[in-house]
Design a protein around this motif. Structure first.
Motif, mmCIF file in Angstrom:
data_model
loop_
_atom_site.group_PDB
_atom_site.id
_atom_site.type_symbol
_atom_site.label_atom_id
_atom_site.label_comp_id
_atom_site.label_asym_id
_atom_site.label_seq_id
_atom_site.Cartn_x
_atom_site.Cartn_y
_atom_site.Cartn_z
ATOM 1 N N ARG A 29 35.632 87.976 -61.819
ATOM 2 C CA ARG A 29 34.741 88.562 -60.800
ATOM 3 C C ARG A 29 33.697 87.562 -60.314
ATOM 4 N N LEU A 30 33.854 86.302 -60.658
ATOM 5 C CA LEU A 30 33.063 85.183 -60.148
ATOM 6 C C LEU A 30 31.553 85.350 -60.307
ATOM 7 N N PRO A 31 31.066 85.301 -61.550
ATOM 8 C CA PRO A 31 29.613 85.404 -61.739
ATOM 9 C C PRO A 31 28.868 84.290 -61.020
ATOM 10 N N THR A 32 27.673 84.600 -60.573
ATOM 11 C CA THR A 32 26.824 83.616 -59.906
ATOM 12 C C THR A 32 26.267 82.627 -60.916
ATOM 13 N N VAL A 33 25.925 83.145 -62.091
ATOM 14 C CA VAL A 33 25.361 82.342 -63.185
ATOM 15 C C VAL A 33 26.031 82.773 -64.476
ATOM 16 N N ILE A 34 26.350 81.798 -65.313
ATOM 17 C CA ILE A 34 26.814 82.088 -66.663
ATOM 18 C C ILE A 34 25.767 81.530 -67.611
ATOM 19 N N ARG A 35 25.230 82.392 -68.464
ATOM 20 C CA ARG A 35 24.199 81.997 -69.404
ATOM 21 C C ARG A 35 24.790 82.121 -70.809
ATOM 22 N N GLY A 36 25.056 80.977 -71.432
ATOM 23 C CA GLY A 36 25.635 81.043 -72.765
ATOM 24 C C GLY A 36 25.322 79.803 -73.567
ATOM 25 N N ASN A 37 25.536 79.893 -74.870
ATOM 26 C CA ASN A 37 25.372 78.704 -75.696
ATOM 27 C C ASN A 37 26.636 77.855 -75.582
ATOM 28 N N ALA A 38 26.625 76.684 -76.194
ATOM 29 C CA ALA A 38 27.735 75.737 -76.040
ATOM 30 C C ALA A 38 29.065 76.339 -76.469
ATOM 31 N N SER A 39 29.111 76.995 -77.612
ATOM 32 C CA SER A 39 30.371 77.574 -78.088
ATOM 33 C C SER A 39 30.862 78.685 -77.165
ATOM 34 N N GLU A 40 29.951 79.468 -76.625
ATOM 35 C CA GLU A 40 30.341 80.532 -75.693
ATOM 36 C C GLU A 40 30.914 79.941 -74.410
ATOM 37 N N ILE A 41 30.306 78.897 -73.894
ATOM 38 C CA ILE A 41 30.798 78.255 -72.670
ATOM 39 C C ILE A 41 32.184 77.660 -72.902
ATOM 40 N N ILE A 42 32.359 76.979 -74.025
ATOM 41 C CA ILE A 42 33.662 76.378 -74.347
ATOM 42 C C ILE A 42 34.724 77.464 -74.492
ATOM 43 N N ALA A 43 34.429 78.525 -75.248
ATOM 44 C CA ALA A 43 35.402 79.602 -75.459
ATOM 45 C C ALA A 43 35.715 80.335 -74.160
ATOM 46 N N LEU A 44 34.703 80.587 -73.344
ATOM 47 C CA LEU A 44 34.920 81.285 -72.078
ATOM 48 C C LEU A 44 35.822 80.474 -71.162
ATOM 49 N N GLU A 45 35.561 79.191 -71.080
ATOM 50 C CA GLU A 45 36.347 78.327 -70.185
ATOM 51 C C GLU A 45 37.777 78.169 -70.687
ATOM 52 N N ALA A 46 37.954 78.035 -71.988
ATOM 53 C CA ALA A 46 39.282 77.797 -72.554
ATOM 54 C C ALA A 46 40.031 79.095 -72.842
ATOM 55 N N GLY A 47 39.303 80.211 -72.904
ATOM 56 C CA GLY A 47 39.936 81.476 -73.241
ATOM 57 C C GLY A 47 40.328 81.571 -74.700
ATOM 58 N N GLY A 48 39.710 80.737 -75.534
ATOM 59 C CA GLY A 48 40.082 80.702 -76.943
ATOM 60 C C GLY A 48 38.978 81.121 -77.875
ATOM 61 N N ALA A 49 39.315 81.129 -79.138
ATOM 62 C CA ALA A 49 38.367 81.490 -80.180
ATOM 63 C C ALA A 49 37.369 80.366 -80.379
ATOM 64 N N ALA B 128 29.801 71.051 -74.500
ATOM 65 C CA ALA B 128 30.159 72.055 -73.498
ATOM 66 C C ALA B 128 30.043 71.551 -72.068
ATOM 67 N N GLU B 129 29.617 70.298 -71.881
ATOM 68 C CA GLU B 129 29.350 69.821 -70.525
ATOM 69 C C GLU B 129 30.575 69.929 -69.610
ATOM 70 N N GLN B 130 31.716 69.445 -70.039
ATOM 71 C CA GLN B 130 32.911 69.498 -69.179
ATOM 72 C C GLN B 130 33.382 70.930 -68.928
ATOM 73 N N ALA B 131 33.296 71.783 -69.958
ATOM 74 C CA ALA B 131 33.656 73.185 -69.787
ATOM 75 C C ALA B 131 32.720 73.841 -68.766
ATOM 76 N N ALA B 132 31.435 73.524 -68.837
ATOM 77 C CA ALA B 132 30.462 74.078 -67.889
ATOM 78 C C ALA B 132 30.759 73.609 -66.466
ATOM 79 N N VAL B 133 31.125 72.364 -66.328
ATOM 80 C CA VAL B 133 31.464 71.830 -65.003
ATOM 81 C C VAL B 133 32.694 72.556 -64.459
ATOM 82 N N ARG B 134 33.715 72.751 -65.290
ATOM 83 C CA ARG B 134 34.913 73.445 -64.826
ATOM 84 C C ARG B 134 34.612 74.905 -64.465
ATOM 85 N N LEU B 135 33.748 75.565 -65.240
ATOM 86 C CA LEU B 135 33.375 76.946 -64.919
ATOM 87 C C LEU B 135 32.601 77.019 -63.614
ATOM 88 N N ALA B 136 31.779 76.005 -63.359
ATOM 89 C CA ALA B 136 30.975 75.983 -62.125
ATOM 90 C C ALA B 136 31.864 75.825 -60.921
#
Length: 161
Positions: free
Chosen positions: A119-139, A153-161
């Motif tokens: 649903r394309l959030p405007t902002v994602i607010r999470g810690n590093a592990s949450e950003i990595i898991a959200l982007e990768a869809g993994g545990a 989490a920098e690269q995962a955050a960039v991909r999510l952005a």
């Protein structure tokens, strides 16, 4: 690590605009943070609304100025309300914030996170592990605690952005 330079921000001017406008913020947030979230929004001059019922979440999003979704305490009825509210925000172009609390901890959280991310959030607010898991869809992560440094989490955050 690369850094982005942002224009000068005047926090006092932003706070004054919030207080002048008193935006209505629709919150579907976890039971632990609900009272704190309401009090913080009130303290800055916003108007908080804690609307969790699936039967009214999307309709309320349409009248609110913004939406926040925090997946800290999930239940099927709340998940459907989150999805419908986020979809309503996306459809009408309202800003919305996704807080994917412990998204990597269980399959149910990963599925919910993925559905909300669609649903394309405007902002994602999470810690590093949450950003990595959200982007990768993994545990990943230790529940609400990050088991990764922010730099990981920098690269995962960039991909999510």
């Amino acid at each position: 690590m690369s850094h982005t330079t942002f224009p000068s921000i005047d926090p006092a001017a932003h706070l004054a605009r919030v207080r002048e406008r008193s935006p209505l913020i629709h919150n579907i947030t976890n039971l632990v943070a609900m009272n704190t979230m309401a009090n913080v929004l009130l303290a800055i001059g916003a108007s908080p609304a804690m609307v969790h019922a699936r039967e009214e979440a999307a309709e309320f999003t349409a009248i609110a100025d913004a939406l926040t979704v925090n997946i800290g305490t999930l239940s099927p009825h709340w998940v459907e309300a989150m999805i419908e509210a986020a979809e309503a925000a996306r459809l009408v172009g309202k800003p919305w914030v996704l807080d994917p609390v412990a998204v990597g901890a269980t399959a149910y959280r990963r599925e919910t996170g993925a559905r909300l991310l669609e649903r394309l959030p405007t902002v994602i607010r999470g810690n590093a592990s949450e950003i990595i898991a959200l982007e990768a869809g993994g545990a990943g992560g230790r529940g609400v605690d990050s088991s990764d440094p922010a730099e990981a989490a920098e690269q995962a955050a960039v991909r999510l952005a």
